[in-house]
Motif scaffolding. Structure first.
Motif, PDB file in Angstrom:
ATOM      1  N   ALA A  72      59.136 -56.401  -6.694  1.00 51.82           N
ATOM      2  CA  ALA A  72      60.272 -55.668  -7.258  1.00 51.82           C
ATOM      3  C   ALA A  72      60.949 -56.500  -8.341  1.00 51.82           C
ATOM      4  CB  ALA A  72      61.260 -55.314  -6.155  1.00 51.82           C
ATOM      5  N   ALA A  73      60.993 -57.825  -8.156  1.00 48.42           N
ATOM      6  CA  ALA A  73      61.601 -58.715  -9.149  1.00 48.42           C
ATOM      7  C   ALA A  73      60.847 -58.663 -10.470  1.00 48.42           C
ATOM      8  CB  ALA A  73      61.646 -60.146  -8.623  1.00 48.42           C
ATOM      9  N   ALA A  74      59.532 -58.558 -10.429  1.00 51.05           N
ATOM     10  CA  ALA A  74      58.735 -58.486 -11.665  1.00 51.05           C
ATOM     11  C   ALA A  74      59.050 -57.207 -12.425  1.00 51.05           C
ATOM     12  CB  ALA A  74      57.244 -58.563 -11.337  1.00 51.05           C
ATOM     13  N   VAL A  75      59.221 -56.107 -11.697  1.00 53.07           N
ATOM     14  CA  VAL A  75      59.569 -54.839 -12.340  1.00 53.07           C
ATOM     15  C   VAL A  75      60.950 -54.955 -12.982  1.00 53.07           C
ATOM     16  CG1 VAL A  75      60.037 -52.391 -11.962  1.00 53.07           C
ATOM     17  CG2 VAL A  75      58.137 -53.495 -10.767  1.00 53.07           C
ATOM     18  N   GLN A  76      61.922 -55.487 -12.238  1.00 58.42           N
ATOM     19  CA  GLN A  76      63.278 -55.632 -12.753  1.00 58.42           C
ATOM     20  C   GLN A  76      63.316 -56.552 -13.966  1.00 58.42           C
ATOM     21  OE1 GLN A  76      65.325 -56.925  -9.257  1.00 58.42           O
ATOM     22  NE2 GLN A  76      65.754 -54.843  -8.575  1.00 58.42           N
ATOM     23  N   GLN A  77      62.543 -57.627 -13.932  1.00 58.51           N
ATOM     24  CA  GLN A  77      62.525 -58.562 -15.051  1.00 58.51           C
ATOM     25  C   GLN A  77      61.984 -57.892 -16.310  1.00 58.51           C
ATOM     26  OE1 GLN A  77      59.840 -61.944 -14.803  1.00 58.51           O
ATOM     27  NE2 GLN A  77      61.415 -63.230 -15.745  1.00 58.51           N
ATOM     28  N   GLN A  78      60.925 -57.133 -16.178  1.00 60.05           N
ATOM     29  CA  GLN A  78      60.350 -56.454 -17.346  1.00 60.05           C
ATOM     30  C   GLN A  78      61.306 -55.393 -17.882  1.00 60.05           C
ATOM     31  OE1 GLN A  78      57.646 -57.600 -18.941  1.00 60.05           O
ATOM     32  NE2 GLN A  78      57.810 -59.176 -17.368  1.00 60.05           N
ATOM     33  N   MET A  79      61.965 -54.666 -16.990  1.00 66.17           N
ATOM     34  CA  MET A  79      62.918 -53.643 -17.425  1.00 66.17           C
ATOM     35  C   MET A  79      64.122 -54.274 -18.117  1.00 66.17           C
ATOM     36  SD  MET A  79      62.177 -50.529 -17.237  1.00 66.17           S
ATOM     37  CE  MET A  79      63.811 -49.868 -17.493  1.00 66.17           C
ATOM     38  N   SER A  80      64.550 -55.453 -17.661  1.00 62.40           N
ATOM     39  CA  SER A  80      65.721 -56.091 -18.266  1.00 62.40           C
ATOM     40  C   SER A  80      65.442 -56.522 -19.706  1.00 62.40           C
ATOM     41  CB  SER A  80      66.176 -57.290 -17.431  1.00 62.40           C
ATOM     42  OG  SER A  80      65.258 -58.357 -17.546  1.00 62.40           O
ATOM     43  N   ARG A  81      64.195 -56.729 -20.036  1.00 59.16           N
ATOM     44  CA  ARG A  81      63.813 -57.134 -21.399  1.00 59.16           C
ATOM     45  C   ARG A  81      63.584 -55.942 -22.322  1.00 59.16           C
ATOM     46  NH1 ARG A  81      59.396 -61.641 -19.573  1.00 59.16           N
ATOM     47  NH2 ARG A  81      60.912 -63.180 -18.848  1.00 59.16           N
ATOM     48  N   ALA A  82      63.462 -54.767 -21.740  1.00 63.02           N
ATOM     49  CA  ALA A  82      63.120 -53.574 -22.513  1.00 63.02           C
ATOM     50  C   ALA A  82      64.354 -52.992 -23.187  1.00 63.02           C
ATOM     51  CB  ALA A  82      62.490 -52.532 -21.596  1.00 63.02           C
ATOM     52  N   GLN A  83      64.123 -52.347 -24.320  1.00 66.33           N
ATOM     53  CA  GLN A  83      65.194 -51.695 -25.065  1.00 66.33           C
ATOM     54  C   GLN A  83      64.786 -50.268 -25.379  1.00 66.33           C
ATOM     55  OE1 GLN A  83      66.282 -53.948 -28.512  1.00 66.33           O
ATOM     56  NE2 GLN A  83      66.406 -55.870 -27.402  1.00 66.33           N
ATOM     57  N   VAL A  84      65.811 -49.443 -25.559  1.00 73.02           N
ATOM     58  CA  VAL A  84      65.557 -48.048 -25.933  1.00 73.02           C
ATOM     59  C   VAL A  84      64.748 -48.035 -27.223  1.00 73.02           C
ATOM     60  CG1 VAL A  84      66.661 -45.918 -26.693  1.00 73.02           C
ATOM     61  CG2 VAL A  84      67.630 -47.207 -24.786  1.00 73.02           C
ATOM     62  N   GLY A  85      63.713 -47.238 -27.258  1.00 68.83           N
ATOM     63  CA  GLY A  85      62.850 -47.136 -28.437  1.00 68.83           C
ATOM     64  C   GLY A  85      61.587 -47.978 -28.339  1.00 68.83           C
ATOM     65  N   ASP A  86      61.557 -48.933 -27.401  1.00 70.08           N
ATOM     66  CA  ASP A  86      60.360 -49.759 -27.224  1.00 70.08           C
ATOM     67  C   ASP A  86      59.209 -48.909 -26.704  1.00 70.08           C
ATOM     68  OD1 ASP A  86      61.778 -52.006 -27.938  1.00 70.08           O
ATOM     69  OD2 ASP A  86      61.833 -52.891 -25.929  1.00 70.08           O
ATOM     70  N   THR A  87      58.002 -49.285 -27.088  1.00 70.55           N
ATOM     71  CA  THR A  87      56.802 -48.716 -26.485  1.00 70.55           C
ATOM     72  C   THR A  87      56.152 -49.822 -25.689  1.00 70.55           C
ATOM     73  OG1 THR A  87      56.462 -47.157 -28.302  1.00 70.55           O
ATOM     74  CG2 THR A  87      54.549 -47.655 -26.921  1.00 70.55           C
ATOM     75  N   VAL A  88      55.992 -49.596 -24.397  1.00 73.34           N
ATOM     76  CA  VAL A  88      55.342 -50.584 -23.538  1.00 73.34           C
ATOM     77  C   VAL A  88      54.030 -49.987 -23.051  1.00 73.34           C
ATOM     78  CG1 VAL A  88      57.493 -51.694 -22.846  1.00 73.34           C
ATOM     79  CG2 VAL A  88      56.605 -49.815 -21.486  1.00 73.34           C
ATOM     80  N   TRP A  89      53.080 -50.866 -22.801  1.00 73.20           N
ATOM     81  CA  TRP A  89      51.781 -50.428 -22.309  1.00 73.20           C
ATOM     82  C   TRP A  89      51.736 -50.705 -20.817  1.00 73.20           C
ATOM     83  CZ3 TRP A  89      48.439 -47.616 -25.093  1.00 73.20           C
ATOM     84  CH2 TRP A  89      48.712 -47.518 -26.469  1.00 73.20           C
ATOM     85  N   VAL A  90      51.554 -49.633 -20.057  1.00 75.17           N
ATOM     86  CA  VAL A  90      51.569 -49.709 -18.609  1.00 75.17           C
ATOM     87  C   VAL A  90      50.179 -49.371 -18.087  1.00 75.17           C
ATOM     88  CG1 VAL A  90      52.613 -48.754 -16.523  1.00 75.17           C
ATOM     89  CG2 VAL A  90      54.000 -49.016 -18.577  1.00 75.17           C
ATOM     90  N   THR A  91      49.667 -50.237 -17.221  1.00 71.93           N
ATOM     91  CA  THR A  91      48.393 -49.944 -16.566  1.00 71.93           C
ATOM     92  C   THR A  91      48.700 -49.354 -15.200  1.00 71.93           C
ATOM     93  OG1 THR A  91      47.289 -51.758 -17.703  1.00 71.93           O
ATOM     94  CG2 THR A  91      46.208 -50.893 -15.737  1.00 71.93           C
ATOM     95  N   VAL A  92      48.164 -48.168 -14.952  1.00 72.83           N
ATOM     96  CA  VAL A  92      48.353 -47.486 -13.679  1.00 72.83           C
ATOM     97  C   VAL A  92      46.994 -47.283 -13.022  1.00 72.83           C
ATOM     98  CG1 VAL A  92      50.429 -46.289 -14.452  1.00 72.83           C
ATOM     99  CG2 VAL A  92      48.237 -45.164 -14.681  1.00 72.83           C
ATOM    100  N   ARG A  93      47.033 -47.179 -11.707  1.00 73.68           N
ATOM    101  CA  ARG A  93      45.815 -46.862 -10.962  1.00 73.68           C
ATOM    102  C   ARG A  93      46.068 -45.558 -10.222  1.00 73.68           C
ATOM    103  NH1 ARG A  93      44.522 -49.682  -6.032  1.00 73.68           N
ATOM    104  NH2 ARG A  93      45.927 -51.256  -6.860  1.00 73.68           N
ATOM    105  N   ARG A  94      45.225 -44.578 -10.512  1.00 76.50           N
ATOM    106  CA  ARG A  94      45.318 -43.255  -9.869  1.00 76.50           C
ATOM    107  C   ARG A  94      43.973 -42.949  -9.248  1.00 76.50           C
ATOM    108  NH1 ARG A  94      46.915 -38.907 -13.910  1.00 76.50           N
ATOM    109  NH2 ARG A  94      48.900 -39.994 -13.764  1.00 76.50           N
TER     110      ARG A  94
END
Length: 124
Positions: A89-111
Motif C-alpha cells: 500500500a505504501a508503494a501505491v501511496q508513494q507513486q500517487m503522491s508524486r503524480a500530478q493532474v494531467g500526467d500520463t502514467v503507464w500501469v501494468t495490470v494482470r487480468r
C-alpha cells in the motif's frame, strides 16, 4: 499595521514577553506571503485493496474516471506504475503522491493471468 519591505531589506522584529525581549532580523525572500491554493490532486476513479499475497487489487472502478477510460476493471491486479512494482500500500501511496493532474502514467495490470501495460491519464 502594514509594512512594505523589499527583497534584501532587513526588518527588525522585537518580540517581548514580560521583562524579556529579543530582536530578530527578518529578510524578505522572493516568496510571497500570500497563501497559494494547493495544486489539485489527481483522482484515479478506482478503489484499491491489498491481497494477502501483497498484490494491489482493483476492487471497484468509478464511472467516467481515469481508470475506466484506461479500460481497467474490478478484479484487475496492478503490478507496476511507470515501471515501479506496486507490492505494498505504501508503494501505491508513494507513486500517487508524486503524480500530478494531467500526467500520463503507464500501469501494468494482470487480468486473468495475462499482463498488459496501459496508459492512465490522471484527471481531477
Amino acid at each position: 499595521m502594514r509594512l512594505t519591505a523589499h527583497v534584501g531589506d532587513v526588518v527588525w522584529l522585537t518580540v517581548q514577553r514580560g521583562r524579556y525581549s529579543i530582536d530578530l532580523p527578518l529578510v524578505p525572500s522572493t516568496l510571497s506571503p500570500t497563501r497559494v491554493a494547493p495544486a489539485p490532486r489527481p483522482l484515479l476513479g478506482m478503489r484499491l485493496a491489498m491481497t494477502q499475497q501483497c498484490e494491489t487489487l482493483v476492487e471497484a472502478v468509478g464511472g467516467g474516471g481515469a481508470a475506466e477510460r484506461a479500460g481497467l476493471m474490478a478484479g484487475d491486479l496492478l503490478e507496476t506504475w511507470n515501471g515501479v512494482a506496486l507490492n505494498s500500500a505504501a508503494a501505491v501511496q508513494q507513486q500517487m503522491s508524486r503524480a500530478q493532474v494531467g500526467d500520463t502514467v503507464w500501469v501494468t495490470v494482470r487480468r486473468g493471468g495475462v499482463p498488459a501495460t496501459v496508459p492512465l491519464v490522471l484527471k481531477n
